[in-house]
Design an enzyme around this catalytic site. Structure first.
Site, PDB file in Angstrom:
ATOM      1  N   CYS A  37      84.620 -43.701  28.109  1.00 41.99           N
ATOM      2  CA  CYS A  37      83.463 -44.551  27.840  1.00 41.99           C
ATOM      3  C   CYS A  37      83.325 -45.695  28.834  1.00 41.99           C
ATOM      4  CB  CYS A  37      83.513 -45.069  26.414  1.00 41.99           C
ATOM      5  SG  CYS A  37      85.125 -45.629  25.900  1.00 41.99           S
ATOM      6  N   ASP A  39      85.170 -48.339  29.004  1.00 44.74           N
ATOM      7  CA  ASP A  39      85.621 -49.621  28.473  1.00 44.74           C
ATOM      8  C   ASP A  39      86.750 -50.166  29.335  1.00 44.74           C
ATOM      9  OD1 ASP A  39      83.929 -49.260  26.408  1.00 44.74           O
ATOM     10  OD2 ASP A  39      85.437 -48.999  24.851  1.00 44.74           O
ATOM     11  N   CYS A  64      82.247 -51.427  23.805  1.00 45.62           N
ATOM     12  CA  CYS A  64      81.445 -51.426  22.592  1.00 45.62           C
ATOM     13  C   CYS A  64      81.917 -52.502  21.614  1.00 45.62           C
ATOM     14  CB  CYS A  64      81.524 -50.057  21.920  1.00 45.62           C
ATOM     15  SG  CYS A  64      83.176 -49.701  21.310  1.00 45.62           S
ATOM     16  N   CYS A 107      89.436 -47.398  20.227  1.00 43.05           N
ATOM     17  CA  CYS A 107      89.293 -48.814  20.586  1.00 43.05           C
ATOM     18  C   CYS A 107      90.517 -49.607  20.142  1.00 43.05           C
ATOM     19  CB  CYS A 107      88.052 -49.419  19.920  1.00 43.05           C
ATOM     20  SG  CYS A 107      86.516 -48.639  20.434  1.00 43.05           S
TER      21      CYS A 107
END
Lengths: 138, 209
Positions: A37, A39, A64, A107
Site C-alpha cells: 500500500c 505506507d 491510511c 497496520c
C-alpha cells in the site's frame, strides 16, 4: 468500511507527531514500510540515560487512518516503559485497542515492527557507544 | 506441459484441448501454462502466445458448440474463460511472474514477509514529506518532486532490467531461491510504481502561478 471511534480519534488528534534528533545516542529510530500500500512509518523513542525508561516517543506516518492510529497509539504506550517492556508490545494488543478489522491488521504489524526497529537501532547505538564501560563492568 | 489424460467421451488417452481419437472437447487445464501448452517460463514468446490465443479462441468458441451436448457446451464456456484469464495473466511479464509465483505457492504482496530496503524507505519518507508540502500549497516542493520523479522512474527502469535478468536465470534453472528473489523485486517494483503514480498525481494537480 467504517473506522472505529478510537481510530478516528487517533487519526484526527494524532499523539506525539514529530521527530527527534536521530543522531542522539539515546534516540532509537525505526523506519518501516508496507510494499503493497505504500505506507511508510517512522517511529522514534528516547531513552532516559539513567533510568533506562522511554521518556519520549514520536512518530510520523504516511498511510491510511489505521496505520496512523496504530503508530499514534504505539507512541502513547511506549512512554514510561523500559526498553524490554516495550518489546512486549504486540500488534494484537493494538488490534484489540483500536478494533481493527482483519484487512487492517497489517497496520498494527507495521507499528510493532516499527517499535522493534527503533529499539534495535537504539541498542546498536548503545553497544557501539559504550564498549569500554561494559568491559569494565564485567 | 499437459499430461496425458483419459477422454471423458471415448476413454482413449489424449493430451490437449481435444481428444486425439474422437475429437471431443475436454475440460480445460487449470494452469495457464498447461492450457496454452507453453513451458512455465517467465520469458515467453509473446507472438507465439498471441498466435495460440487466437487459434484457440476460434477452436474453443461457444458458438462452435451451440449444437453439441450440454457437457461439451459447458467445457467450451469453461475453456473460453481460462483462455481469456490466462491470456491476460501471461501476456504481461509482471502479471505472468506474479501468476507463476502464486502457482508455486508464494503469497504475493504479503506485507509482513518482505522487508523494504532501509535506504528506499528513507527516500520514500522524504518524498512523502515533499508531497505533503506541495499539497499544502508550498510550491518550493515542486522542484524536489521533479527530481524525485526522475529518480524513481530511473529506479523502476533499473528494477525492470534486474527483473528480466532474473527471469532469464529462472527459466534456465527453475530454482526456487530465484523465485523468492523475484518476489522481493516485484514488491519493490510495486512500491516504486505507487510512488511514481503519487508524484505524477501531485505534480499534475499543482499549477505554478
Amino acid at each position: 468500511m467504517a473506522y472505529s471511534d478510537k481510530v478516528l480519534d487517533h487519526y484526527n488528534n494524532p499523539r506525539n507527531v514529530g521527530s527527534m534528533d536521530r543522531n542522539d545516542p539515546n534516540v532509537g529510530t525505526g523506519m518501516v514500510g508496507a510494499p503493497e500500500c505504500g505506507d511508510v512509518m517512522k517511529l522514534q523513542l528516547k531513552v532516559n540515560e539513567t533510568s533506562g525508561i522511554i521518556e519520549d516517543a514520536k512518530f510520523k506516518t504516511f498511510g491510511c487512518g489505521s496505520a496512523i492510529a496504530s503508530s499514534s497509539l504505539a507512541t502513547e504506550w511506549l512512554k514510561g516503559k523500559s526498553v524490554d517492556e516495550a518489546l512486549l508490545i504486540k500488534n494484537t494488543a493494538i488490534v484489540n485497542e483500536l478494533s481493527l478489522p482483519p484487512v487492517k491488521i497489517h497496520c498494527s504489524v507495521l507499528a510493532e515492527d516499527a517499535i522493534k526497529a527503533a529499539i534495535s537501532d537504539y541498542k546498536s547505538k548503545q553497544t557501539t557507544r559504550k564498549p569500554v564501560a561494559e568491559a569494565v563492568a564485567h | 506441459m499437459a499430461a496425458e489424460e483419459i477422454c471423458w467421451k471415448c476413454g482413449q488417452l489424449f493430451s490437449g484441448h481435444f481428444c486425439n481419437a474422437c475429437g471431443a472437447i475436454q475440460p480445460p487445464a487449470a494452469n495457464y501454462f498447461d492450457f496454452f501448452e507453453l513451458p512455465p517460463h517467465l520469458n515467453l514468446d509473446a507472438a507465439e502466445l498471441e498466435k495460440r490465443f487466437y487459434a484457440l479462441s476460434r477452436r474453443l468458441h461457444p458458438d462452435v458448440f451451440a449444437r453439441r451436448s450440454e457437457r461439451e457446451q459447458r467445457y467450451s464456456l469453461d475453456a473460453t474463460a481460462v483462455l481469456n484469464d490466462g491470456y491476460r495473466a501471461l501476456r504481461d511479464p509482471i502479471n505472468r511472474a506474479e501468476y507463476l509465483l502464486k502457482e508455486s505457492g508464494f503469497d504475493i504482496g504479503e506485507q509482513k514477509s518482505n522487508p523494504v530496503p532501509p535506504e528506499l524507505l528513507e527516500e520514500v519518507f522524504e518524498l512523502n514529506m515533499a508531497l505533503e508540502d506541495l499539497r499544502s500549497g508550498d510550491s518550493d516542493a515542486a522542484p524536489q518532486l521533479e527530481d524525485a520523479r526522475t529518480k524513481f522512474v530511473a529506479m523502476r527502469e533499473h528494477i525492470d532490467r534486474d527483473l528480466s535478468a532474473k527471469f532469464a536465470a529462472y527459466d534456465e534453472s527453475e530454482s526456487r531461491e530465484l523465485l523468492t528473489e523475484i518476489r522481493g523485486v516485484l514488491n519493490r517494483r510495486r512500491y516504486v510504481r505507487n510512488l511514481v503514480n503519487e508524484v505524477e498525481k501531485a505534480l499534475s494537480g499543482y499549477v505554478p502561478n
